[in-house]
Scaffold this motif. Structure first.
Motif, PDB file in Angstrom:
ATOM      1  N   ILE A  12      14.431  -2.111   5.368  1.00 35.09           N
ATOM      2  CA  ILE A  12      13.985  -0.657   4.826  1.00 35.09           C
ATOM      3  C   ILE A  12      15.399   0.204   4.830  1.00 35.09           C
ATOM      4  O   ILE A  12      15.776   0.920   3.922  1.00 35.09           O
ATOM      5  CB  ILE A  12      13.104  -0.001   6.055  1.00 35.09           C
TER       6      ILE A  12
ATOM      7  N   ILE B 186       5.617   2.891   9.209  1.00 32.26           N
ATOM      8  CA  ILE B 186       5.567   1.664   8.752  1.00 32.26           C
ATOM      9  C   ILE B 186       4.930   0.787  10.036  1.00 32.26           C
ATOM     10  O   ILE B 186       5.448   0.651  10.969  1.00 32.26           O
ATOM     11  CB  ILE B 186       6.852   1.191   8.305  1.00 32.26           C
TER      12      ILE B 186
ATOM     13  N   VAL C   5       1.951   1.358   5.482  1.00 31.80           N
ATOM     14  CA  VAL C   5       2.703   2.490   5.246  1.00 31.80           C
ATOM     15  C   VAL C   5       2.169   3.880   5.112  1.00 31.80           C
ATOM     16  O   VAL C   5       1.155   3.887   4.459  1.00 31.80           O
ATOM     17  CB  VAL C   5       3.690   2.198   4.072  1.00 31.80           C
TER      18      VAL C   5
ATOM     19  N   VAL D 131       9.158  -4.107   0.460  1.00 27.25           N
ATOM     20  CA  VAL D 131       9.644  -4.794   1.709  1.00 27.25           C
ATOM     21  C   VAL D 131       8.580  -5.877   2.236  1.00 27.25           C
ATOM     22  O   VAL D 131       7.183  -5.473   2.170  1.00 27.25           O
ATOM     23  CB  VAL D 131       9.857  -3.834   2.855  1.00 27.25           C
TER      24      VAL D 131
ATOM     25  N   GLN E 164      13.243  -3.650   9.556  1.00 20.00           N
ATOM     26  CA  GLN E 164      13.831  -2.256   9.851  1.00 20.00           C
ATOM     27  C   GLN E 164      15.317  -2.392   9.048  1.00 20.00           C
ATOM     28  O   GLN E 164      15.716  -1.572   8.395  1.00 20.00           O
ATOM     29  CB  GLN E 164      14.124  -2.488  11.550  1.00 20.00           C
TER      30      GLN E 164
ATOM     31  N   ASP F 229       9.794   7.075  -1.580  1.00 22.35           N
ATOM     32  CA  ASP F 229      10.494   6.238  -0.634  1.00 22.35           C
ATOM     33  C   ASP F 229       9.319   5.579  -0.038  1.00 22.35           C
ATOM     34  O   ASP F 229       9.479   4.384   0.088  1.00 22.35           O
ATOM     35  CB  ASP F 229      11.311   7.221   0.605  1.00 22.35           C
TER      36      ASP F 229
ATOM     37  N   ILE G 237       8.850   1.557  -0.060  1.00 23.95           N
ATOM     38  CA  ILE G 237       8.896   0.553   0.983  1.00 23.95           C
ATOM     39  C   ILE G 237       7.828  -0.357   0.922  1.00 23.95           C
ATOM     40  O   ILE G 237       7.832  -1.517   1.119  1.00 23.95           O
ATOM     41  CB  ILE G 237       8.916   1.469   2.280  1.00 23.95           C
TER      42      ILE G 237
ATOM     43  N   VAL H  61      16.287   5.056  10.969  1.00 23.08           N
ATOM     44  CA  VAL H  61      15.097   4.288  10.958  1.00 23.08           C
ATOM     45  C   VAL H  61      14.921   3.754  12.648  1.00 23.08           C
ATOM     46  O   VAL H  61      15.775   3.410  12.974  1.00 23.08           O
ATOM     47  CB  VAL H  61      15.255   2.844  10.125  1.00 23.08           C
TER      48      VAL H  61
END
Lengths: 402, 255
Positions: free
Chosen positions: A242, A227, A101, A95, A239, A87, A91, A259
């Motif tokens: 994600i 993040i 991250v 993203v 946000q 995961d 990200i 989140v």
């Protein structure tokens, strides 16, 4: 207007009654001092909360695991073990506008070095972690992506750990044993102090995420994903992206993650201290108004007591506005004098609080300017009625007054 | 030469609840420059009301009052204040000096309210000159409570003189003074009058009125007698008499 002459008259009148003038001003002195001191203490608290929040890092979005549901027994937030290192990688890859991250794994361990041992938090993080938390190294270097790929046995440690395990000499280059495995210390973090939940942020050992998962915590899921966004403006979009990305990775299943963004936390914390400042300010403001009423009271007494004097002035050629102005200026001088002395006293009291009690205190120019101008305003407002009353006296009656 | 004061058929009526009090009823009066007038009368005769009207502190119900050729009837409160400041000087029975204020600052007071701004240096100079006229230049920095009654009244006279008024109005100026000090204060008035200052005073003491040049007797709101004073008392002479009397008393005492 004969302002100069009237000011001379007002000053002479105040000088004639030194003790009373000072006692009258005392109400304002205490009021203003209270406002300054209270607002300073409130501001101090606010700024210390703000700096603590800043120490958590800027523009940080955190993904927590969702709640678990085992055969109908539901855990709370963070109880599920749904976040994976994939995961975090997804990200970082997909993203836009993400600076760093870090997949986080937390575990408590007894660590050993130099024949000493210490119970501390071992955290698995990515190399980007220091940037996310706005944290710097005191000595040494951070581990690298390569270390992370190779699940290297390397670590950086916080000040508290360093102090407890390496009583003499530099820990960099030495070995720390976690779960009986030797980790090489690459660096020591700068002290960050306690966070506002009261825990020591420097009581920590940081190792690469992969190392933590395989060698320390021995688990396959992450405690959270941190993040860092490029800018505060980009945060809502990031946000959302994600959330969408993680949802997509889970197919149609119910979302098992959460989140959060640091701004929400910061807002809640600053709102609390703002409320406190406002409350303290309001209480102090009330004492300022009470001080103003004190001035009005004394001015009214003074008008009655000085009726004869007013009569003399009117008989000799004072206009009603001269008398009104005189009493207004007297009230204003009293409250301004009180304001200035109050500011000094308030700053003194704030200093005393910060020295004696060790509270953070911040005297703001704004509150000083505000307190002084409010006290002058109070002088005008509460001085006006007595002044007007004096100016409307009939000279004959006033002269006859005993 | 035009009169300084011209009263034409002045009436003053107070309404006290339902009752109307006629304090002054039909006074016509002319006072020339350089006169020294005593207004006499028992209490309730209307002499104080008349004085208040002369002093522009009160307005007549009816009639015309010309002060130095200015008709005062239509003037506003503040215009009358300016008139009092520039054309009149007041001396009160109770001295009415500002407490805890030095003699010279008391004398400066009318200049602080002057419609024409007086620079501070000139203010101090004029105040000192006025104190010098009443013989108190050396007490300029004394506070009223450090001065005797006679001295306080002389400070009040200096204050009344400082704006060079057309008339000096004195309301029972010797009322709070013993006889010796009264003679002293009357001496100051006589000296000022000799220098050409017009003085109008209210008194109920016959011997004090005797120092003036003209006596008006008021009864029931009317001037019932208006006559020149014959065999006027002269302060210096009276002072001499007092001193002799005291000396005689001492001789008797020591013998």
């Amino acid at each position: 207007m004969r302002i100069t002459a009237t000011s001379i008259i007002a000053l002479r009148a105040l000088r004639r009654n030194k003790l009373r003038s000072i006692l009258t001003a005392l109400g304002i002195i205490i009021g203003v001092a209270a406002v300054i001191a209270m607002v300073s203490i409130g501001n101090g608290a606010k700024s210390s909360v703000e700096s603590q929040i800043a120490s958590l890092g800027q523009n940080v979005i955190t993904v927590f695991p969702g709640s678990s549901n085992m055969g109908g027994m539901r855990g709370g937030w963070g109880s599920s073990s749904s976040l994976t290192i994939e995961d975090a990688q997804a990200i970082e890859r997909e993203v836009m506008g993400v600076v760093a991250v870090s997949g986080e794994v937390r575990d408590r361990q007894q660590v050993l070095a130099n024949g000493l041992n210490w119970n501390t938090t071992v955290m698995g993080e990515s190399p980007g972690y220091l940037s996310i938390r706005a944290w710097e190294l005191e000595t040494g270097t951070m581990f690298t992506e390569a270390d992370e790929r190779s699940t290297a046995k390397v670590a950086i440690i916080g000040r508290t750990v360093a102090n407890n395990l390496y009583t003499d000499g530099d820990p960099v280059g030495q070995t720390i044993r976690i779960r009986n495995l030797p980790f090489k210390i690459l660096g020591v973090l700068k002290p960050k102090g306690f966070n506002f939940f009261g825990s020591d942020q420097d009581d920590v050992v940081i190792v690469p995420t992969t190392s933590a998962m395989r060698r320390v915590a021995r688990r396959t899921n992450l405690s959270s994903i941190l993040i860092q966004a490029q800018s505060p403006d980009a945060m809502p979009r990031i946000q959302q992206e994600i959330t969408d990305l993680l949802q997509q990775r889970r197919g149609g299943r119910e979302p098992d993650f959460n989140v959060r963004n640091q701004m929400e936390l910061a807002e809640a914390a600053t709102a609390t201290s703002k409320t406190m400042t406002a409350l303290l300010g309001a209480i102090a403001g009330i004492s300022l108004i009470v001080g103003g009423i004190g001035i009005m009271n004394i001015m009214l007494v003074s008008v009655t007591e000085r009726t004869r004097e007013i009569g003399i002035r009117l008989a000799i050629g004072a206009h009603d506005r001269d008398v009104r102005l005189q009493f207004l200026i007297e009230a204003m001088i009293l409250s301004l004098l009180g304001g200035v002395l109050g500011v000094l006293l308030g700053i003194g009291a704030s200093e005393l609080v910060s020295v004696q009690l060790g509270w953070p205190v911040l005297v703001s120019t704004m509150s000083v300017v505000l307190a002084v101008s409010v006290s002058a305003f109070i002088g005008v407002v509460f001085g006006f009625y007595p002044a007007h009353k004096a100016s409307q006296l009939d000279p004959i009656d006033a002269l006859r007054f005993e | 030469m035009k009169p300084v004061v011209l009263l034409e058929d002045i009436y003053k009526t107070y309404t006290n609840g339902e009752v109307q009090v006629h304090a002054v009823r039909g006074v016509t009066l002319q006072i020339e420059s350089g006169e020294f007038v005593a207004i006499m009368g028992s209490s309730g005769s209307g002499k104080s009301t008349l004085m208040n009207i002369l002093g522009c502190l009160d307005r007549p119900t009816k009639g015309r009052y010309l002060l130095d050729q200015v008709d005062t009837s239509g003037l506003e409160r503040n215009e009358r204040a300016d008139l009092r400041n520039q054309k009149l000087g007041f001396v009160f029975q109770g001295f009415n000096l500002l407490a805890r204020t030095t003699a010279v600052e008391n004398v400066e007071l009318p200049m602080l309210y002057s419609p024409i701004r007086v620079p501070p240096a000139e203010m101090r100079e004029r105040a000192m000159k006025a104190l010098d006229i009443v013989g108190l230049a050396d007490r300029a920095d004394h506070l009223p409570n450090q001065l005797s009654g006679g001295q306080q009244q002389r400070v009040a006279i200096a204050r009344a003189l400082v704006n060079h008024p057309q008339i000096l109005l004195a309301d029972e100026p010797t009322g709070n003074l013993d006889s010796r000090t009264s003679v002293e204060v009357m001496g100051v008035f006589q000296r000022l009058n000799d220098q050409g200052i017009t003085i109008v005073m209210v008194t109920h003491e016959l011997d004090i009125a005797h120092y003036c040049k003209r006596n008006l007797i008021v009864r029931d709101g009317k001037v019932v007698r208006d006559e020149a004073v014959r065999d006027r008392s002269i302060s210096a002479v009276e002072m001499e008499k007092l001193r002799n009397a005291e000396a005689a008393a001492k001789l008797i005492h020591s013998a």
